[in-house]
Design an enzyme around this catalytic site. Structure first.
Site, PDB file in Angstrom:
ATOM      1  N   PRO A 249       0.695  -1.246   0.010  1.00 34.72           N
ATOM      2  CA  PRO A 249       0.148  -0.130   0.124  1.00 34.72           C
ATOM      3  C   PRO A 249       0.773   0.992  -0.018  1.00 34.72           C
ATOM      4  O   PRO A 249       1.793   1.329   0.680  1.00 34.72           O
ATOM      5  CB  PRO A 249      -0.633  -0.043   1.331  1.00 34.72           C
ATOM      6  CG  PRO A 249       0.094  -0.991   2.209  1.00 34.72           C
ATOM      7  CD  PRO A 249       0.553  -1.983   1.279  1.00 34.72           C
TER       8      PRO A 249
ATOM      9  N   SER B 118      -4.129   1.741  -0.649  1.00 35.92           N
ATOM     10  CA  SER B 118      -3.888   2.491   0.818  1.00 35.92           C
ATOM     11  C   SER B 118      -5.258   3.329   1.089  1.00 35.92           C
ATOM     12  O   SER B 118      -5.874   3.793   0.090  1.00 35.92           O
ATOM     13  CB  SER B 118      -2.997   3.390   0.619  1.00 35.92           C
ATOM     14  OG  SER B 118      -2.836   4.318   1.424  1.00 35.92           O
TER      15      SER B 118
ATOM     16  N   LEU C 146      -5.404  -0.524   5.958  1.00 37.17           N
ATOM     17  CA  LEU C 146      -6.239   0.598   6.713  1.00 37.17           C
ATOM     18  C   LEU C 146      -5.433   1.275   7.648  1.00 37.17           C
ATOM     19  O   LEU C 146      -4.490   0.856   8.453  1.00 37.17           O
ATOM     20  CB  LEU C 146      -7.158  -0.465   7.565  1.00 37.17           C
ATOM     21  CG  LEU C 146      -8.168   0.407   8.425  1.00 37.17           C
ATOM     22  CD1 LEU C 146      -9.205   1.230   7.835  1.00 37.17           C
ATOM     23  CD2 LEU C 146      -8.683  -0.498   9.608  1.00 37.17           C
ATOM     24  N   TYR C 147      -5.459   2.500   7.626  1.00 43.25           N
ATOM     25  CA  TYR C 147      -5.051   3.511   8.629  1.00 43.25           C
ATOM     26  C   TYR C 147      -6.203   3.699   9.638  1.00 43.25           C
ATOM     27  O   TYR C 147      -7.110   4.540   9.300  1.00 43.25           O
ATOM     28  CB  TYR C 147      -4.374   4.619   8.305  1.00 43.25           C
ATOM     29  CG  TYR C 147      -3.118   4.682   7.907  1.00 43.25           C
ATOM     30  CD1 TYR C 147      -2.053   4.234   8.561  1.00 43.25           C
ATOM     31  CD2 TYR C 147      -2.658   5.378   6.414  1.00 43.25           C
ATOM     32  CE1 TYR C 147      -0.779   4.056   8.170  1.00 43.25           C
ATOM     33  CE2 TYR C 147      -1.466   5.230   6.157  1.00 43.25           C
ATOM     34  CZ  TYR C 147      -0.344   4.514   6.956  1.00 43.25           C
ATOM     35  OH  TYR C 147       1.060   4.675   6.576  1.00 43.25           O
TER      36      TYR C 147
ATOM     37  N   THR D 275      -2.248  -0.954   9.297  1.00 45.61           N
ATOM     38  CA  THR D 275      -1.187  -0.535   9.436  1.00 45.61           C
ATOM     39  C   THR D 275      -0.610  -0.233  10.795  1.00 45.61           C
ATOM     40  O   THR D 275      -1.439   0.843  11.202  1.00 45.61           O
ATOM     41  CB  THR D 275      -0.299   0.518   8.036  1.00 45.61           C
ATOM     42  OG1 THR D 275      -0.732  -0.240   7.205  1.00 45.61           O
ATOM     43  CG2 THR D 275       1.061   0.769   8.564  1.00 45.61           C
TER      44      THR D 275
ATOM     45  N   LYS E  15       0.046  -5.026   9.565  1.00 47.65           N
ATOM     46  CA  LYS E  15       1.281  -4.559   8.804  1.00 47.65           C
ATOM     47  C   LYS E  15       2.292  -3.871   9.598  1.00 47.65           C
ATOM     48  O   LYS E  15       1.717  -2.687  10.111  1.00 47.65           O
ATOM     49  CB  LYS E  15       0.740  -3.962   7.579  1.00 47.65           C
ATOM     50  CG  LYS E  15       2.001  -3.229   6.681  1.00 47.65           C
ATOM     51  CD  LYS E  15       1.489  -2.633   5.581  1.00 47.65           C
ATOM     52  CE  LYS E  15       2.566  -1.894   4.686  1.00 47.65           C
ATOM     53  NZ  LYS E  15       3.200  -0.910   5.017  1.00 47.65           N
TER      54      LYS E  15
ATOM     55  N   SER F  35       7.480  -5.506   8.104  1.00 48.29           N
ATOM     56  CA  SER F  35       7.761  -4.265   7.245  1.00 48.29           C
ATOM     57  C   SER F  35       8.145  -3.082   8.265  1.00 48.29           C
ATOM     58  O   SER F  35       7.941  -3.142   9.538  1.00 48.29           O
ATOM     59  CB  SER F  35       6.453  -3.910   6.727  1.00 48.29           C
ATOM     60  OG  SER F  35       6.755  -2.332   6.257  1.00 48.29           O
TER      61      SER F  35
ATOM     62  N   HIS G  91       7.851  -0.057   6.936  1.00 53.74           N
ATOM     63  CA  HIS G  91       7.503   0.942   6.112  1.00 53.74           C
ATOM     64  C   HIS G  91       8.605   1.518   5.021  1.00 53.74           C
ATOM     65  O   HIS G  91       8.758   2.649   4.818  1.00 53.74           O
ATOM     66  CB  HIS G  91       7.302   2.061   7.265  1.00 53.74           C
ATOM     67  CG  HIS G  91       5.848   2.680   6.826  1.00 53.74           C
ATOM     68  ND1 HIS G  91       4.628   2.442   7.214  1.00 53.74           N
ATOM     69  CD2 HIS G  91       5.759   3.696   5.952  1.00 53.74           C
ATOM     70  CE1 HIS G  91       3.600   3.189   6.729  1.00 53.74           C
ATOM     71  NE2 HIS G  91       4.191   3.982   5.916  1.00 53.74           N
TER      72      HIS G  91
ATOM     73  N   ASP H 237       8.110  -6.611   3.332  1.00 56.69           N
ATOM     74  CA  ASP H 237       8.552  -5.614   2.412  1.00 56.69           C
ATOM     75  C   ASP H 237       9.602  -4.722   2.869  1.00 56.69           C
ATOM     76  O   ASP H 237      10.113  -4.947   3.924  1.00 56.69           O
ATOM     77  CB  ASP H 237       7.476  -4.580   1.710  1.00 56.69           C
ATOM     78  CG  ASP H 237       6.982  -3.800   2.699  1.00 56.69           C
ATOM     79  OD1 ASP H 237       7.488  -3.374   3.887  1.00 56.69           O
ATOM     80  OD2 ASP H 237       5.745  -3.150   2.627  1.00 56.69           O
TER      81      ASP H 237
ATOM     82  N   GLY I 184      12.888  -2.463   1.034  1.00 58.48           N
ATOM     83  CA  GLY I 184      13.981  -2.682   0.310  1.00 58.48           C
ATOM     84  C   GLY I 184      14.252  -3.962  -0.526  1.00 58.48           C
ATOM     85  O   GLY I 184      15.297  -4.204  -1.100  1.00 58.48           O
TER      86      GLY I 184
ATOM     87  N   GLY J  37       7.846  -1.484  -3.221  1.00 59.93           N
ATOM     88  CA  GLY J  37       7.156  -0.570  -3.296  1.00 59.93           C
ATOM     89  C   GLY J  37       7.805   0.429  -4.105  1.00 59.93           C
ATOM     90  O   GLY J  37       7.179   0.778  -5.383  1.00 59.93           O
ATOM     91  N   ARG J  38       8.782   1.372  -3.892  1.00 59.84           N
ATOM     92  CA  ARG J  38       9.206   2.400  -4.493  1.00 59.84           C
ATOM     93  C   ARG J  38       9.478   2.245  -5.878  1.00 59.84           C
ATOM     94  O   ARG J  38       9.203   2.781  -6.896  1.00 59.84           O
ATOM     95  CB  ARG J  38      10.400   3.241  -3.750  1.00 59.84           C
ATOM     96  CG  ARG J  38       9.711   4.083  -2.871  1.00 59.84           C
ATOM     97  CD  ARG J  38      10.954   4.534  -1.758  1.00 59.84           C
ATOM     98  NE  ARG J  38      10.864   3.647  -1.079  1.00 59.84           N
ATOM     99  CZ  ARG J  38      11.806   3.602   0.060  1.00 59.84           C
ATOM    100  NH1 ARG J  38      12.206   4.914   0.700  1.00 59.84           N
ATOM    101  NH2 ARG J  38      11.930   2.629   0.999  1.00 59.84           N
TER     102      ARG J  38
HETATM  103  C1  LIG Z   1       5.180   7.065  -1.359  1.00 58.27           C
HETATM  104  C2  LIG Z   1       4.868   6.006  -0.495  1.00 58.27           C
HETATM  105  C3  LIG Z   1       3.494   6.250   0.570  1.00 58.27           C
HETATM  106  C4  LIG Z   1       3.198   5.087   1.253  1.00 58.27           C
HETATM  107  N1  LIG Z   1       1.923   5.009   1.953  1.00 58.27           N
HETATM  108  C5  LIG Z   1       1.904   4.096   2.667  1.00 58.27           C
HETATM  109  C6  LIG Z   1       0.487   3.839   3.065  1.00 58.27           C
HETATM  110  O1  LIG Z   1      -0.429   4.714   2.909  1.00 58.27           O
HETATM  111  N2  LIG Z   1       0.085   2.994   3.991  1.00 58.27           N
HETATM  112  C7  LIG Z   1       1.038   2.171   4.465  1.00 58.27           C
HETATM  113  O2  LIG Z   1       0.744   0.916   5.048  1.00 58.27           O
HETATM  114  N3  LIG Z   1       2.198   1.945   3.860  1.00 58.27           N
HETATM  115  C8  LIG Z   1       2.873   3.083   2.969  1.00 58.27           C
HETATM  116  N4  LIG Z   1       4.020   3.114   2.514  1.00 58.27           N
HETATM  117  C9  LIG Z   1       5.001   1.932   2.874  1.00 58.27           C
HETATM  118  C10 LIG Z   1       4.906   0.818   2.015  1.00 58.27           C
HETATM  119  O3  LIG Z   1       3.451   0.138   2.160  1.00 58.27           O
HETATM  120  C11 LIG Z   1       6.037  -0.189   2.018  1.00 58.27           C
HETATM  121  O4  LIG Z   1       6.332  -0.835   3.464  1.00 58.27           O
HETATM  122  C12 LIG Z   1       7.268   0.416   1.699  1.00 58.27           C
HETATM  123  O5  LIG Z   1       7.106   1.318   0.720  1.00 58.27           O
HETATM  124  C13 LIG Z   1       8.230  -0.891   1.333  1.00 58.27           C
HETATM  125  O6  LIG Z   1       9.647  -0.410   1.020  1.00 58.27           O
HETATM  126  P1  LIG Z   1      10.073  -0.370  -0.474  1.00 58.27           P
HETATM  127  O7  LIG Z   1       9.598   1.119  -0.859  1.00 58.27           O
HETATM  128  O8  LIG Z   1      11.510  -0.083   0.098  1.00 58.27           O
HETATM  129  O9  LIG Z   1       9.816  -1.527  -1.107  1.00 58.27           O
HETATM  130  C14 LIG Z   1       4.404   3.853   1.670  1.00 58.27           C
HETATM  131  C15 LIG Z   1       5.393   4.031   0.960  1.00 58.27           C
HETATM  132  C16 LIG Z   1       5.754   5.106   0.141  1.00 58.27           C
HETATM  133  C17 LIG Z   1       7.237   4.925  -0.506  1.00 58.27           C
END
Ligand SMILES: Cc1cc2nc3c(=O)[nH]c(=O)nc-3n(C[C@H](O)[C@H](O)[C@H](O)COP(=O)(O)O)c2cc1C
Length: 314
Positions: A39, A68, A90-91, A117, A185, A207, A209, A240, A242, A263-264
């Site tokens: 998400p 998300s 869910l937040y 989360t 999460k 995670s 985050h 997740d 990295g 993610g990214r």
């Molecule tokens: C731009 C961005 C927005 C994110 N928004 C949320 C979110 O709304 N809810 C959530 O649980 N995690 C959020 N995350 C964390 C991601 O779910 C995830 O844990 C993380 O991006 C994984 O790492 P990675 O980007 O290195 O793969 C966000 C991450 C990024 C980069």
């Protein structure tokens, strides 16, 4: 990412492995590969297609995306672009009525699991964002603002008012109210994973985050073995933070994850090429994992275990 590099694969050549099967099933969702989209709020920051682009990419590749709470498009619009399996992140908000409404909407839109989360409740200061004076632009929209509140500003405020004293009773409430499996999460501790089992949760999502919620915590790949030992295969594990290559996916699966999220890189793909850009990142992960499995000598996902890793040399 550095912690992933410290884990090393022990390849098994001459195992006769050419064809590999990447398919997995998790919480009733059948996926083409063990890589999903985590998400992430506000895909509109990356591309005009917003979450439509990423949802279409997930569907094209046969995997799932977690929508998300902070998506720009509504969870219903996103579901339309991805008729395949999908989960809702869910937040949890303070207002139980608003929380209930979102859970009911998610279920009605076809989401089959809820992922609260739990690691990002207090807005940890992101120094680069402070220096850059970054503020999420309101104009991109907040598709999941509750519909029961007619004033748009008040609806957004209710969506954003997170319950900060979140606890296990809230997790049980979410499970009961939604009637859906709950994925916790933001787990980095074996104790929390054990409690998730005890309190009837359905999956553990390891995670940090993406390093965005709390400096000074472990890398997920470092935390994973103890969590997997605590869970003993009784709950699926998602990981997740990295994950960038097939080797990272393989290492996480070997240490006990069932599925990983990337993610990214997917958002960067979306930024560069819209839906097809996001899709190309997922296809890269799939093809790269297939190659790693051939080289390692593991024909299917269930064949990947700690035996496929080299003993740790400090
Ligand atoms: C731009 C961005 C927005 C994110 N928004 C949320 C979110 O709304 N809810 C959530 O649980 N995690 C959020 N995350 C964390 C991601 O779910 C995830 O844990 C993380 O991006 C994984 O790492 P990675 O980007 O290195 O793969 C966000 C991450 C990024 C980069």
């Amino acid at each position: 990412m550095a912690a992933f590099e410290r884990v090393q694969i022990d390849p098994q050549p001459l195992s006769g492995t050419e064809k590999v099967d990447l398919t997995v099933e998790i919480l009733g969702s059948k996926l083409s590969m063990p890589v999903i989209i985590p998400p992430m709020g506000s895909h509109g920051l990356a591309h005009v297609s917003k979450e439509e682009g990423t949802a279409k990419a997930a569907h094209a590749v046969g995997t799932l995306m977690l929508t998300s709470t902070q998506s720009n498009l509504s969870m219903e619009e996103i579901a339309q672009h991805n008729p395949g399996p999908k989960w809702f992140q869910l937040y949890a908000m303070k207002d139980r009525g608003v929380l209930r409404e979102l859970l009911q909407r998610a279920k009605a839109a076809g989401y089959t699991a809820i992922a609260p989360t739990v690691d990002n409740l207090f807005g940890y200061p992101r120094e680069e964002n402070i220096r850059n004076e970054f503020r999420p632009p309101r104009s991109l929209g907040k598709g999941n603002a509750p519909r029961s509140i007619s004033d748009p500003a008040a609806a957004i405020a209710a969506l954003d008012a997170r319950k900060r004293d979140l606890n296990w009773d809230d997790m049980e409430f979410i499970k009961k109210e939604s009637g859906l499996p709950v994925i916790v999460k933001g787990v980095l501790s074996a104790k929390v994973a054990a409690m998730a089992m005890k309190r009837g949760m359905d999956a553990v999502y390891v995670s940090n985050h993406g390093g965005r919620a709390f400096d000074g915590v472990q890398a997920t790949i470092t935390a994973l073995p103890r969590i997997a030992d605590a869970v003993q295969g009784r709950l699926p594990i998602i990981l997740d933070s990295g994950v960038r290559r097939g080797t990272d996916v393989f290492k996480a699966l070997a240490l006990g994850a069932n599925v990983v999220a990337c993610g990214r890189p997917v958002l960067y793909g979306l930024a560069l090429g819209g839906s097809l850009g996001a899709q190309s990142v997922l296809e890269y992960m799939r093809d790269n994992l297939a190659l790693v499995m051939r080289l390692a000598g593991t024909p299917s996902i269930k064949d990947i275990s700690r035996d496929n890793l080299a003993p740790h040399v400090a």
